[in-house]
Write a protein that holds these residues in place. Structure first.
Motif, PDB file in Angstrom:
ATOM      1  N   UNK A 141       0.858  -1.167   0.000  1.00  0.00           N
ATOM      2  CA  UNK A 141       0.000   0.000   0.000  1.00  0.00           C
ATOM      3  C   UNK A 141       0.885   1.204   0.000  1.00  0.00           C
ATOM      4  N   UNK A 142       0.452   2.198  -0.749  1.00  0.00           N
ATOM      5  CA  UNK A 142       1.321   3.311  -1.053  1.00  0.00           C
ATOM      6  C   UNK A 142       0.530   4.600  -1.125  1.00  0.00           C
ATOM      7  N   UNK A 143       1.172   5.666  -0.646  1.00  0.00           N
ATOM      8  CA  UNK A 143       0.656   7.019  -0.804  1.00  0.00           C
ATOM      9  C   UNK A 143       1.569   7.718  -1.792  1.00  0.00           C
ATOM     10  N   UNK A 144       0.975   8.350  -2.799  1.00  0.00           N
ATOM     11  CA  UNK A 144       1.741   9.194  -3.710  1.00  0.00           C
ATOM     12  C   UNK A 144       1.104  10.582  -3.732  1.00  0.00           C
ATOM     13  N   UNK A 145       1.963  11.590  -3.718  1.00  0.00           N
ATOM     14  CA  UNK A 145       1.519  12.985  -3.655  1.00  0.00           C
ATOM     15  C   UNK A 145       2.192  13.780  -4.768  1.00  0.00           C
ATOM     16  N   UNK A 146       1.465  14.728  -5.310  1.00  0.00           N
ATOM     17  CA  UNK A 146       2.040  15.609  -6.319  1.00  0.00           C
ATOM     18  C   UNK A 146       0.958  16.215  -7.188  1.00  0.00           C
ATOM     19  N   UNK A 147       1.404  16.788  -8.311  1.00  0.00           N
ATOM     20  CA  UNK A 147       0.479  17.404  -9.250  1.00  0.00           C
ATOM     21  C   UNK A 147      -0.497  16.340  -9.767  1.00  0.00           C
ATOM     22  N   UNK A 148      -1.765  16.695  -9.808  1.00  0.00           N
ATOM     23  CA  UNK A 148      -2.824  15.732 -10.123  1.00  0.00           C
ATOM     24  C   UNK A 148      -2.542  14.926 -11.389  1.00  0.00           C
ATOM     25  N   UNK A 149      -2.197  15.568 -12.487  1.00  0.00           N
ATOM     26  CA  UNK A 149      -1.995  14.831 -13.740  1.00  0.00           C
ATOM     27  C   UNK A 149      -0.820  13.862 -13.621  1.00  0.00           C
ATOM     28  N   UNK A 150       0.212  14.244 -12.895  1.00  0.00           N
ATOM     29  CA  UNK A 150       1.377  13.369 -12.743  1.00  0.00           C
ATOM     30  C   UNK A 150       1.076  12.188 -11.813  1.00  0.00           C
ATOM     31  N   UNK A 151       0.336  12.438 -10.737  1.00  0.00           N
ATOM     32  CA  UNK A 151      -0.055  11.350  -9.830  1.00  0.00           C
ATOM     33  C   UNK A 151      -0.976  10.381 -10.555  1.00  0.00           C
ATOM     34  N   UNK A 152      -1.930  10.904 -11.321  1.00  0.00           N
ATOM     35  CA  UNK A 152      -2.844  10.031 -12.076  1.00  0.00           C
ATOM     36  C   UNK A 152      -2.080   9.179 -13.082  1.00  0.00           C
ATOM     37  N   UNK A 153      -1.134   9.777 -13.798  1.00  0.00           N
ATOM     38  CA  UNK A 153      -0.345   9.025 -14.779  1.00  0.00           C
ATOM     39  C   UNK A 153       0.470   7.940 -14.088  1.00  0.00           C
TER      40      UNK A 153
END
Length: 147
Positions: free
Chosen positions: A55-67
């Motif tokens: 399980x992982x949390x990723x944070x950042x600019x929406x388009x980059x996190x989605x990609x």
């Protein structure tokens, strides 16, 4: 760490099952890819692995996190990939790491005593996030990827 004001920034929490054994080789491969990619993309986060789960949390600019999430979901090392929580953020919780690792051992007293029946697929996103924060705050080993 404050998030830059341009663009919308998000925090995404997902869970998956390992498609095979969770070996040191697999983990090292995931972390080295994450470190190189995430730093270049301005993505931060933390990965928990063990007991057959990631399980992982990723944070950042929406388009980059989605990609990045779409790449993760298509990665053959994972299966049963499921988003547990997704939110817009003003500030990062894990801004100091391009990717940190928490290893979840079945013998970990935090997992056994405070969360004895922990199953991220049946837990809510906030419950899984609390588990991660508990592990971080309890001083559990966090291995930073080699630079």
């Amino acid at each position: 760490m404050r998030v830059p004001s341009h663009g919308i920034n998000v925090r995404l929490l997902y869970v998956s099952r390992a498609a095979g054994p969770q070996t040191t080789t697999m983990t090292t491969s995931i972390l080295s890819q994450a470190q190189a990619h995430n730093q270049a993309q301005g993505i931060t986060g933390v990965l928990c692995q063990g007991q057959g789960f990631f399980f992982q949390v990723i944070e950042g600019q929406r388009s980059r996190v989605n990609a990045l999430f779409h790449r993760i979901a298509a990665d053959a090392r994972h299966k049963d990939v499921e988003i547990l929580h997704y939110e817009e953020i003003n500030e990062r919780r894990f801004g100091q790491w391009s990717m940190a690792l928490i290893h979840l051992s079945v013998d970990d007293p935090m997992v056994r005593l405070q969360h004895p029946d922990f199953d991220p697929y049946s837990a809510s996103g906030p419950q899984v996030m609390k588990q991660m924060m508990d592990l971080l705050e309890a001083g559990q080993p966090i291995k930073l990827p080699e630079g």
